[in-house]
Every structure is written in structure tokens, then in C-alpha cells.
Design a protein around this motif. Structure first.
Motif, PDB file in Angstrom:
ATOM      1  N   GLN A  69       0.818  -1.219   0.000  1.00  8.46           N
ATOM      2  CA  GLN A  69       0.000   0.000   0.000  1.00  8.46           C
ATOM      3  C   GLN A  69       0.848   1.263   0.000  1.00  8.46           C
ATOM      4  O   GLN A  69       0.376   2.333  -0.340  1.00  8.46           O
ATOM      5  CB  GLN A  69      -0.892   0.081   1.245  1.00  8.46           C
ATOM      6  N   GLY A  76       1.700  -8.325  13.060  1.00  9.07           N
ATOM      7  CA  GLY A  76       0.968  -7.328  12.293  1.00  9.07           C
ATOM      8  C   GLY A  76       1.298  -7.334  10.811  1.00  9.07           C
ATOM      9  O   GLY A  76       0.448  -7.048   9.984  1.00  9.07           O
ATOM     10  N   HIS A 126      -0.902  -9.528   8.873  1.00 12.39           N
ATOM     11  CA  HIS A 126      -2.211  -8.906   8.777  1.00 12.39           C
ATOM     12  C   HIS A 126      -2.237  -7.895   7.630  1.00 12.39           C
ATOM     13  O   HIS A 126      -3.146  -7.867   6.838  1.00 12.39           O
ATOM     14  CB  HIS A 126      -2.498  -8.171  10.091  1.00 12.39           C
ATOM     15  N   LEU A 127      -1.198  -7.059   7.636  1.00 18.27           N
ATOM     16  CA  LEU A 127      -1.131  -6.003   6.627  1.00 18.27           C
ATOM     17  C   LEU A 127      -1.112  -6.582   5.222  1.00 18.27           C
ATOM     18  O   LEU A 127      -1.729  -6.048   4.315  1.00 18.27           O
ATOM     19  CB  LEU A 127       0.147  -5.182   6.818  1.00 18.27           C
ATOM     20  N   HIS A 175      -2.578  -8.948   4.113  1.00 17.52           N
ATOM     21  CA  HIS A 175      -3.892  -9.380   3.658  1.00 17.52           C
ATOM     22  C   HIS A 175      -4.810  -8.221   3.284  1.00 17.52           C
ATOM     23  O   HIS A 175      -5.863  -8.431   2.715  1.00 17.52           O
ATOM     24  CB  HIS A 175      -4.558 -10.259   4.730  1.00 17.52           C
ATOM     25  N   LEU A 176      -4.421  -7.035   3.652  1.00 16.37           N
ATOM     26  CA  LEU A 176      -5.231  -5.882   3.261  1.00 16.37           C
ATOM     27  C   LEU A 176      -5.082  -5.691   1.767  1.00 16.37           C
ATOM     28  O   LEU A 176      -3.992  -5.516   1.261  1.00 16.37           O
ATOM     29  CB  LEU A 176      -4.748  -4.610   3.967  1.00 16.37           C
ATOM     30  N   ARG A 177      -6.170  -5.737   1.101  1.00 14.33           N
ATOM     31  CA  ARG A 177      -6.081  -5.536  -0.340  1.00 14.33           C
ATOM     32  C   ARG A 177      -6.102  -4.058  -0.634  1.00 14.33           C
ATOM     33  O   ARG A 177      -6.856  -3.317  -0.062  1.00 14.33           O
ATOM     34  CB  ARG A 177      -7.253  -6.232  -1.017  1.00 14.33           C
ATOM     35  N   CYS A 178      -5.230  -3.663  -1.530  1.00 15.24           N
ATOM     36  CA  CYS A 178      -5.189  -2.236  -1.789  1.00 15.24           C
ATOM     37  C   CYS A 178      -6.144  -1.883  -2.908  1.00 15.24           C
ATOM     38  O   CYS A 178      -6.385  -0.736  -3.197  1.00 15.24           O
ATOM     39  CB  CYS A 178      -3.790  -1.747  -2.078  1.00 15.24           C
TER      40      CYS A 178
END
Lengths: 223, 568
Positions: free
Chosen positions: A105, A208, A211-212, A214-217
Motif C-alpha cells: 500500500q 501485524g 495482517h497487513l 492481507h489488506l487488499r489495496c
């Protein structure tokens, strides 16, 4: 240090505004790119660039060249120096920033931030005839204060300083699973280990970074 | 090809969309709920500030999906102010919307808020309007929302207390001893510190676990489901009916119309970025005041060239935020613990006291009549937020030894603050338009990652608001000073809380001056409803979340009647 990338020159003011607003906490908006605009841009761009013809710069880091990393380390060390309590380097803030800017991101911010490191180094050269990493703490403070912190609010220098402080705070006071805040040095300094202010009640095996990832941008559409 | 029509498509799953999905699916109607963000499970809510507050876990990144903001009026050079890119004006993009990361300060409006124009008379430079409904119309639905979402509090008598038939469904949360000190301080000034009702469970309620009194609440999702988010309280129950088809990561881009000018379908990007079209008999929009206005403005057709249902030109107008103000009281623990040992030993996170003595002024001696609420609380214990705040910027900014001194001082401090939720008078100069009406100097249109134009927001404050917020901040500081802190620090006395939004599709009786009727149905497009804060003609002097939910329950009850009548 060699200027690896095109620093911030190529960025339009508007694009730059897009990118850094978020990291500064929502209220911080970028003005002009934090490039050295007064200087004629005749200086040849650095020869070596990963993927270009020259030999890639040697680096033992994820984001930065060794030279960039040295400037970064010197800068965060001035923001939070070690005194009777641990400082930014003790908490591995430099390592945190090097790793954090790998996140998908933040891919554009990586370039902007790196460009700012070059600007800092150049400015130190002009003011004190020495590279930032090699300058004395007094000289370093002088450059950070005069040329960046107290630059006009609309300037790129001001915005870059803001980003430096913000990333330093993330590395000093964020969840240790990201590699910073080593031994919870930051939390201990500010009392986030005390009754009523506890931070980060996460399970010991929490990471973390995963986790990050997996955040789709993007929602499939234009990421 | 459009997907087979359903009874209702709802766009947005927050305070407005959640109750609607719950009520309609319970009543047996087939509902599709589109949510642009992901569907987080409770265990995904962790106390990681970087993830929650500094990346796109909740809020979109401003380079992916910016909002454009500018002040109204002209700059010194005589030009309009340029727009800035920001993520202001977004609330959480996930199932449950803003109710997931809210703090849950659940106040009700007062009867006077519904007839503000009548009470204030004409206010020059402001479009103050009465609501087409009264407090009494909404009261049963406040009660319902408080029960279904789970609100903890104690309705004590005080001069501004709104009429209510019942106390809160759950007893108040545990409090920090500071609450009693705030009460004493207010009392000594002749004012009233009332318990702040919270959308947080103090006891188990409808199978949800109660609050564990962790210190990180607002700006986080609750991993126990104790917060009154629609994602925890309503949507799981709606899914159990079998009538709700929840579609997360689906971004609506247009509401289409048929040849009769009725809403026909919603076109959206599915999680793979593929365009889909979902037809429905009724369409409910609930994406926040800013984003709903944007979606409807983007929904252009031959019949509605200026945006869906926008014959009056009112769509996007009269945008409202909550007037902001904040001050902090710093208590040095080492110095004050003899007087108040609990400063060092109590980990209770809640002070939960409010003051509404300046909600409505008897006259305009101080330059305003409609005020708001003071809420007292501990400052947010988010470490990065706190550290970045200490560093400050510009000439006030410090680094090095000086910054570390401030950090050590913070270690020895407990910091209490108040924030104000003040009236925000609607003006012609505060509105939403699309970015294609506001090209950059280079003539480019700002778009988001979907390639769609974004919301461009102009904010022009009415001078009365600023007098009001300054007055409230000064009263709040009198309370703080009464507690004899080591320092009182003013954070702000003007400005807007942009996560609290209203207006843009205001409801009213006259189709020429309002977008929605009293049922939150478009005056023009008879099967189109809007149920986020957009409907509000005025914002009141409170955070609006509970009111949005209560109104959505009200509109849902009207819709259920109508859908039954119009035949399944």
C-alpha cells in the motif's frame, strides 16, 4: 551518497499531495515535492539504479541502499536520541521504516520518502559541506530544524519532516511485531505499560505484518 | 445481464443500512446488502495501532480513494481555494461501517432540534429548517435502537433531558473515580454532569458478551462484540433469517432508472472488480452523507441529468458536520497522587460524563442560541497518536532531547479532555459536488482507484457556530480548571468533526427545498430511500450515530408497511 532514484523531481505537486496526506495523520497535506527546487536541475541523475545498466547499489537492507540507510539512521537518531532512556536506534526505528516501506500500500510513499532522504543529504552538503550521515549532531540538528522542520508549511521539506516524525513514531511506538519498538522501549518511555494506559494487548504470537499483507489495496479494480 | 431482482437492495451496512437490513429481512423480504469494505470477523479486531489507524484496515488511503476538501469563499488572491486531497470524511469501510470503530457516545436529540427554524426564526446566511417529523415520532424508535443495539446508561433528571418512556436497556458501565470529580466540579459551577450513555454492553445482551474494559475502544473494532456496531448487533441476526444476502467488497457506482423514472438496479464492482447489476423493487442508499450524495450525483440518466432524483437541485446541499472543540487537563501523577491515589491505580477507561447545560440558550446574549454537548473522557491512549502529538510541527515542533522530555512527562501524566458536539448551521457554502465539476488547474478530473469521480467538499462555516464553539470550550475549561490540574491545554475551539455527517439529502415537506420526504423517500423517485445521516435537516448538538440508527428503524417500519401493502 549516490542519488539512486529520481528523488522527488518527477512528481507533480498534486500526486505528492495524494500520497503523504494519510501518513501524516489525515490533516497533513503535501505541498510541493520536497525536492531542491532552487537549484538548477542540471546535476546529473545518479548513475546506478536497480534494473538500469550500472551495477546495482550494494545494500543489506530491504528498501534503502546502504548510503540511504545511513542517512535515515542518522536522522531518526536526531529525532529520538539515546539519553538516559533508549532512543530510536535502540528501538530499531530505522529497521522498522526500512521494512514498513516494503508494504504494497505504501509503494509510492517509499519513493517519496527516499527522495526526501536525498534532499536532506544534499541540503546538509550545501549548508555544512558534509553529508548528513557524516555531519556532527549539531550540524544535523541545524539542517533538520532550519531547512525542514521550520520550512514553510506548504513546502515539501516541511511535509517530508512531518513524514519522518510520523514514521519514527510508528517505529518507536507501534506494535513490536513490525520490528520497531524493540523491548517495548517506546511504550516504556511514555508509560504505555502503566495502569490505565496499556497499549497493544495482542496475543504473543501476533504478527501485524502478516495482517497487513492481507489488506487488499484494490477491490480487484485498479490497485 | 442484471442479477434476478430482489425486494430490496441496500447500499452500505453502517448505522443506517444495518437496521434496515435487519428489519426488512426479519419481515420476510429478500434483501441484498452491498458493502464496499470487507466483512471482518471479531477475532480480526486487534489492538494494533499501525494496522487500525495508520493503514487501510478501516479508512481508504487518500491516494486510492481521496476526498477533496476546501474552505468556501475566496483566498487573499481573490481565487477560490484549491481542493486538498484527504481521507477526512470517510468512516470505516467494512461491514458495520462507522459503528465498528466509533466510540459509541449514544445521546438522543432534544425535541427542540426538530423545530429549530421555528425556535430560532430566520437566521441570516443559514438554511435552518424544521424537520417534517417531531421528537415524538422518533421516540419509539430511539427506544428500539437502544434495545436492539444495546445501550448502557442511566437517564438521570437534568434541565435538558429529553422525554423518554424508559431508562436505558442496560445499566451504566463502570466508571473511573474521576467521574465523581467531574460531577462535583460541574455542580460547584451550577451545572449538571450527566452520565454519558454508551453503545457498549455493560452486561451480556442478546447473546453478546459484555465490555472487558480494555483501554482501546474508539477507532478500534471490538473483539468481543460488546460495542453496538451493526456488524455485531444486527447483521448476524439478519443473516440468520436466510433472507439477507450480504455482499462485502462490493462498490456501488450507479443507481439506474427505468423509463418511468423509478429506480431499477444498482451497478457495482464485485470483489474481483467485475461490473455487476442487481435489480430490485426498492433501493436504499446509506453510504454516509458525503458518499451517498456522491453515488446519487454519479447516477445520471436522461430523466435525471443532474443526479438521481435531483429535480430540486438540493442533492449534496446543506452538508452538515458536528462543530468541534477540545481542551485537555494534564494531571501529574507523581504530584497529584496524594490527593487522588486512583490517578495511579485505577485502570477504569470510562469517565462518561457530559454537560448539556449549554445545549439551548435562553437568549442570544453570547451570540448564539443553539449550542451543544460537552463530553468528558480520557484522551485516547493510542501511543503513536500521542507521540506524534507531542512532537508537534513547525516552530512549535521539537525533536531530540526536548521531545524525549515531553515523552517522559507524558509518562507521569493522566490527561482528561472534553470534546464538544455542537450545532452546525447549514449554509449555501457547505456542500458536496463531484470532482468532475472541480477539475484541477491542469484540467484533470480527480478519480479514485475505480476510475470514478470523487466527492469534492466545500465547507463554509456560519459565524454563529464559531462563537458557540468558543463559548462551549471556555465553559468546559472552567470545569477542567475546577479540578486543579497542572495544566489546561486548548486543542481547538473551531472546526468540524468530519466523521459525524448529515445533510446532503435533507428531508422536508416541500419538494422544492428538500430531497427526501418525511419517510426518507425521494420526493421524485418513489422507490428510492436514503437512511444515513443525509436526511437530517440539522445535526443537533450530539454525535448522530444513534439518531441515524433510530431513524432507520423508523423508515424500515414504514417500508415494511408499504411493501406488504404493495404485495409480495
Amino acid at each position: 551518497m549516490p542519488r539512486r532514484s529520481s528523488s522527488l523531481k518527477g512528481l507533480s505537486r498534486r500526486v505528492f499531495v495524494h500520497r503523504l496526506a494519510f501518513m501524516g495523520g489525515g490533516v497533513i497535506l503535501l505541498g510541493s515535492a520536497c525536492t531542491d527546487e532552487k537549484k538548477p536541475s542540471s546535476k546529473a541523475p545518479e548513475p546506478a539504479k536497480p534494473g538500469s545498466q550500472g551495477a546495482p547499489p550494494t545494500t543489506s537492507h530491504l528498501t534503502f541502499t546502504n548510503e540511504e540507510f545511513a542517512v535515515l539512521s542518522a536522522a531518526v537518531d536526531r529525532i529520538l536520541p539515546r539519553d538516559e532512556d533508549p532512543g530510536a536506534l535502540d528501538a530499531n526505528v530505522h529497521g522498522y521504516i526500512d521494512a514498513a516501506l516494503q508494504a504494497q500500500q505504501l509503494r509510492k510513499m517509499k519513493e517519496d520518502f527516499t527522495g526526501g532522504l536525498h534532499a536532506l543529504d544534499r541540503r546538509c552538503g550545501r549548508m555544512h559541506k558534509v553529508g548528513f550521515a557524516q555531519a556532527t549532531p549539531e550540524q544535523q540538528d541545524d539542517v533538520l530544524k532550519v531547512a525542514f522542520k521550520e520550512a514553510p508549511e506548504s513546502s515539501g521539506e516541511y511535509k517530508w519532516y512531518d513524514l519522518l516524525v510520523t514514521l519514527t513514531m510508528e517505529g518507536f511506538l507501534g506494535d513490536p511485531s513490525y520490528g520497531g519498538n524493540k523491548n517495548k522501549a517506546g511504550w516504556k518511555l511514555m508509560g504505555f505499560d502503566l495502569v490505565g494506559k496499556e497499549a497493544g494487548e495482542v496475543s504473543p504470537d501476533y504478527d501485524g505484518k502478516q495482517h497487513l499483507d492481507h489488506l487488499r489495496c484494490g477491490s480487484g479494480k485498479g490497485c | 445481464m442484471a442479477l434476478d431482482p430482489v425486494d430490496v437492495v441496500i447500499i452500505g451496512s453502517g448505522a443506517g443500512g444495518g437496521p434496515m437490513a435487519f428489519e426488512l429481512s426479519k419481515a420476510g423480504f429478500k434483501v441484498v446488502l452491498l458493502e464496499k469494505g470487507p466483512h471482518y470477523q471479531q477475532q480480526e479486531f486487534v489492538h494494533d495501532e499501525i494496522l487500525n489507524s495508520r493503514r487501510n484496515f478501516f479508512m481508504p488511503l487518500p491516494w486510492d480513494e481521496p476526498h477533496l476538501f476546501r474552505p468556501g469563499g475566496k483566498s487573499k488572491s481573490g481565487d477560490e481555494h484549491p481542493f486538498k486531497h484527504t481521507n477526512d470524511g470517510w468512516t470505516a469501510n467494512c461491514v458495520g461501517g462507522g459503528t465498528v470503530h466509533m466510540s459509541g457516545y449514544f445521546y438522543r436529540l432534544k425535541p427542540i432540534d426538530f423545530r429549530l427554524r421555528t425556535e430560532l426564526g430566520a437566521v441570516k446566511g443559514a438554511n435552518v429548517a424544521d424537520w417534517p417529523i417531531t421528537y415524538e415520532d422518533l421516540e419509539p424508535f430511539y427506544e428500539k435502537a437502544e434495545f436492539e443495539l444495546g445501550v448502557s446508561g442511566n437517564a438521570v433528571p437534568h434541565p435538558m433531558r429529553e422525554p423518554r418512556k424508559k431508562n436505558y436497556p442496560l445499566p451504566p458501565l463502570r466508571e473511573h473515580p474521576m467521574a465523581q470529580e467531574v460531577e462535583k466540579a460541574c455542580k460547584s459551577l451550577g451545572w449538571h454532569a450527566i452520565p454519558t450513555a454508551r453503545g457498549i454492553l455493560s452486561q451480556e445482551h442478546q447473546g453478546r458478551a459484555p465490555c472487558t474494559y480494555c483501554t482501546l475502544c474508539g477507532s478500534y473494532g471490538c473483539e468481543h462484540g460488546a460495542k453496538a456496531s451493526t456488524g455485531a448487533a444486527l447483521i448476524p441476526r439478519a443473516l440468520k433469517t436466510g433472507n439477507l444476502d450480504l455482499r462485502p467488497r462490493c462498490m456501488a457506482k450507479e443507481v439506474t432508472v427505468d423509463e418511468k423514472g423509478r429506480a431499477k438496479s444498482v451497478i457495482y464492482f464485485d470483489p474481483d472488480g467485475k461490473e455487476q447489476e442487481q435489480a430490485a423493487k426498492y433501493i436504499v442508499v446509506s453510504c454516509t452523507a458525503i458518499e451517498s450524495a456522491r453515488l446519487l450525483l454519479m447516477s445520471k440518466s436522461n430523466r435525471f441529468p443532474n443526479g438521481l432524483g435531483n429535480d430540486s437541485g438540493q442533492l449534496g446541499k446543506n452538508l452538515l458536520f458536528s462543530s468541534f472543540g477540545e481542551s485537555r487537563a494534564h494531571f501529574k501523577v507523581s504530584k497529584q497522587k496524594e490527593r487522588w491515589p486512583w490517578l495511579e491505580t485505577s485502570r477504569e477507561p470510562f469517565i462518561n460524563r457530559s454537560c448539556q447545560d449549554f445545549y439551548w440558550m435562553p437568549d442570544d446574549k453570547f451570540g448564539f442560541r443553539k449550542g451543544g454537548t460537552l463530553g468528558f473522557m480520557w484522551t485516547h491512549p493510542n501511543p503513536i497518536f500521542a507521540g506524534a502529538g507531542l512532537a508537534k510541527r513547525g516552530k512549535e515542533g521539537v525533536f531530540g532531547k526536548a521531545l524525549k522530555e515531553r515523552m517522559r512527562e507524558y509518562r507521569d501524566s493522566r490527561i482528561m479532555q472534553f470534546e464538544i458536539y455542537g450545532e452546525f448551521l447549514p449554509t449555501d457554502g457547505t456542500y458536496v459536488m463531484l470532482s468532475d465539476k472541480a477539475p484541477t488547474k491542469e484540467g484533470k478530473v480527480v478519480t479514485d482507484k475505480y476510475g470514478l469521480p470523487v466527492a469534492a467538499v466545500t465547507v463554509t462555516r456560519h459565524p454563529t457556530d464559531l462563537k458557540m464553539s468558543k463559548f462551549l470550550v471556555e465553559r468546559g475549561e472552567e470545569v477542567l480548571a475546577n479540578l486543579q490540574p497542572d495544566k489546561v491545554e486548548r486543542i481547538g475551539e473551531s472546526g468540524e468533526t468530519t466523521i459525524l455527517q448529515g445533510g446532503t439529502c435533507r428531508m422536508g415537506k416541500d419538494p422544492a427545498t428538500s430531497f427526501l420526504d418525511a419517510d426518507c423517500k425521494s420526493h421524485v423517485v418513489k422507490n428510492l430511500y436514503v437512511v444515513d445521516g443525509s436526511f437530517m435537516p440539522s445535526i443537533g448538538g450530539i454525535p448522530v450515530t444513534l439518531t441515524i440508527a433510530a431513524n432507520s428503524f423508523r423508515v424500515a417500519s414504514r417500508m415494511v408497511e408499504r411493501l406488504k401493502k404493495e404485495g409480495k
